[in-house]
Design an enzyme around this catalytic site. Structure first.
Site, PDB file in Angstrom:
ATOM      1  N   GLU A  71      41.172  35.728  38.152  1.00 46.88           N
ATOM      2  CA  GLU A  71      40.482  36.745  38.958  1.00 46.88           C
ATOM      3  C   GLU A  71      38.986  36.470  39.007  1.00 46.88           C
ATOM      4  O   GLU A  71      38.367  36.550  40.071  1.00 46.88           O
ATOM      5  CB  GLU A  71      40.727  38.145  38.384  1.00 46.88           C
ATOM      6  CG  GLU A  71      40.025  39.235  39.196  1.00 46.88           C
ATOM      7  CD  GLU A  71      40.085  40.605  38.558  1.00 46.88           C
ATOM      8  OE1 GLU A  71      39.073  41.334  38.618  1.00 46.88           O
ATOM      9  OE2 GLU A  71      41.144  40.969  38.000  1.00 46.88           O
ATOM     10  N   THR A  85      38.579  43.450  36.945  1.00 45.51           N
ATOM     11  CA  THR A  85      39.260  44.744  37.075  1.00 45.51           C
ATOM     12  C   THR A  85      39.992  45.172  35.811  1.00 45.51           C
ATOM     13  O   THR A  85      40.172  46.369  35.567  1.00 45.51           O
ATOM     14  CB  THR A  85      40.279  44.723  38.232  1.00 45.51           C
ATOM     15  OG1 THR A  85      41.226  43.668  38.013  1.00 45.51           O
ATOM     16  CG2 THR A  85      39.593  44.554  39.572  1.00 45.51           C
ATOM     17  N   ASN A 124      45.204  41.622  30.798  1.00 46.04           N
ATOM     18  CA  ASN A 124      45.217  43.065  30.564  1.00 46.04           C
ATOM     19  C   ASN A 124      46.158  43.430  29.416  1.00 46.04           C
ATOM     20  O   ASN A 124      45.907  44.383  28.678  1.00 46.04           O
ATOM     21  CB  ASN A 124      45.559  43.827  31.846  1.00 46.04           C
ATOM     22  CG  ASN A 124      47.015  43.789  32.216  1.00 46.04           C
ATOM     23  OD1 ASN A 124      47.806  44.605  31.770  1.00 46.04           O
ATOM     24  ND2 ASN A 124      47.397  42.826  33.055  1.00 46.04           N
TER      25      ASN A 124
END
Length: 283
Positions: free
Chosen positions: A128, A166, A224
């Site tokens: 990302e 994010t 994450n």
């Protein structure tokens, strides 16, 4: 034994959208289907797609070797250069970039064109972040720890635009921004951490703080999920990071009165359900 399953566990909006787009292409397109990079960071999903004929492209030179077909951009997004290369090959593009990541691409492009130095708080090697850097006019600075802030010294006289990966830990993001602010930099901070990520982390922390053992489910390369594990481990020593039910091996089972379960944003519902059922049946 009490088993507490996080309500936020499993696919987030962006991941579900990306995965659904690939399966839709499989059903409705006769063209060869490629994804640039794994569509999500989950080995089981990627393997299932490969079994259905979806091929993964990992490098620029592989794009040049493709002369027909459809290329699906993964949920993490890619750089403008990659998009342009796919377009130049006259390949059909399906952009499954998470809308929240796409928003960051637009922010860094616009702000860097205005002359601001872009600072990305995140993991420099994460796809990302690699993609975000590729939409910056000029070079971006990636910060992952307080020692990385030294990189900003030579840009003391410039205005900085700070964004985040994010899936970054919100508490750590806030901490790093506060340090930069106290050093007197001219900063414009855009909190681009996905709300679903924040909710997932808060819920995981709360559950881990009140159970005897915590299970975190997700792919080995899922950023994450790793952050969820770190958060839970800080609250509960008996925290286990597993990919599937096959990895489950709890210690001191007899002494456990409660187990918490959460999962990363790239973990399919069926894998979570298998773990939950196994825990309830076996323990």
């Amino acid at each position: 034994m009490e088993v507490i399953v996080a309500k936020s566990a499993g696919f987030c909006f962006g991941v579900k959208r990306a995965v659904d787009s690939v399966y839709s292409e499989i059903e409705n397109s006769e063209k060869t289907i490629y994804t640039y990079g794994p569509i999500i960071h989950n080995e089981q999903v990627v393997k299932d797609l490969e079994n259905k004929g979806v091929r993964v492209i990992n490098e620029k030179k592989e794009i040049e070797a493709v002369d027909k077909g459809t290329v699906i951009i993964r949920s993490h997004g890619v750089s403008k250069e990659i998009c342009d290369m796919i377009d130049e090959q006259n390949l059909r593009i399906v952009d499954a970039t998470c809308p929240f990541v796409k928003k960051i691409h637009n922010i860094v492009r616009e702000e860097s064109e205005k002359g601001k130095k872009i600072v990305i708080i995140g993991n420099d090697n994460h796809p990302e972040v690699e993609g975000i850097k590729g939409w910056v006019f000029g070079d971006a600075i990636v910060i992952n720890s307080d020692t990385d802030i030294e990189k900003l010294e030579r840009f003391k006289d410039l205005s900085l635009c700070i964004v985040s990966q994010t899936t970054f830990n919100y508490k750590k993001f806030k901490y790093l921004v506060e340090i930069i602010d106290k050093k007197g930099y001219d900063i414009n901070v855009v909190n681009t951490i996905c709300n679903a990520t924040h909710v997932r982390q808060v819920e995981a922390k709360e559950i881990a703080s009140r159970v005897d053992a915590m299970i975190v489910i997700g792919g080995k390369s899922s950023s994450n999920t790793q952050k969820l594990y770190d958060i839970c481990k800080n609250e509960c020593d008996n925290t286990y990071y597993i990919q599937t039910v096959k990895d489950l091996n709890l210690c001191n089972v007899e002494s456990l009165k409660s187990i918490g379960i959460t999962a990363g944003a790239s973990t399919p519902k069926n894998i979570i359900e298998e773990v939950v059922l196994n825990v309830r049946d076996e323990f």
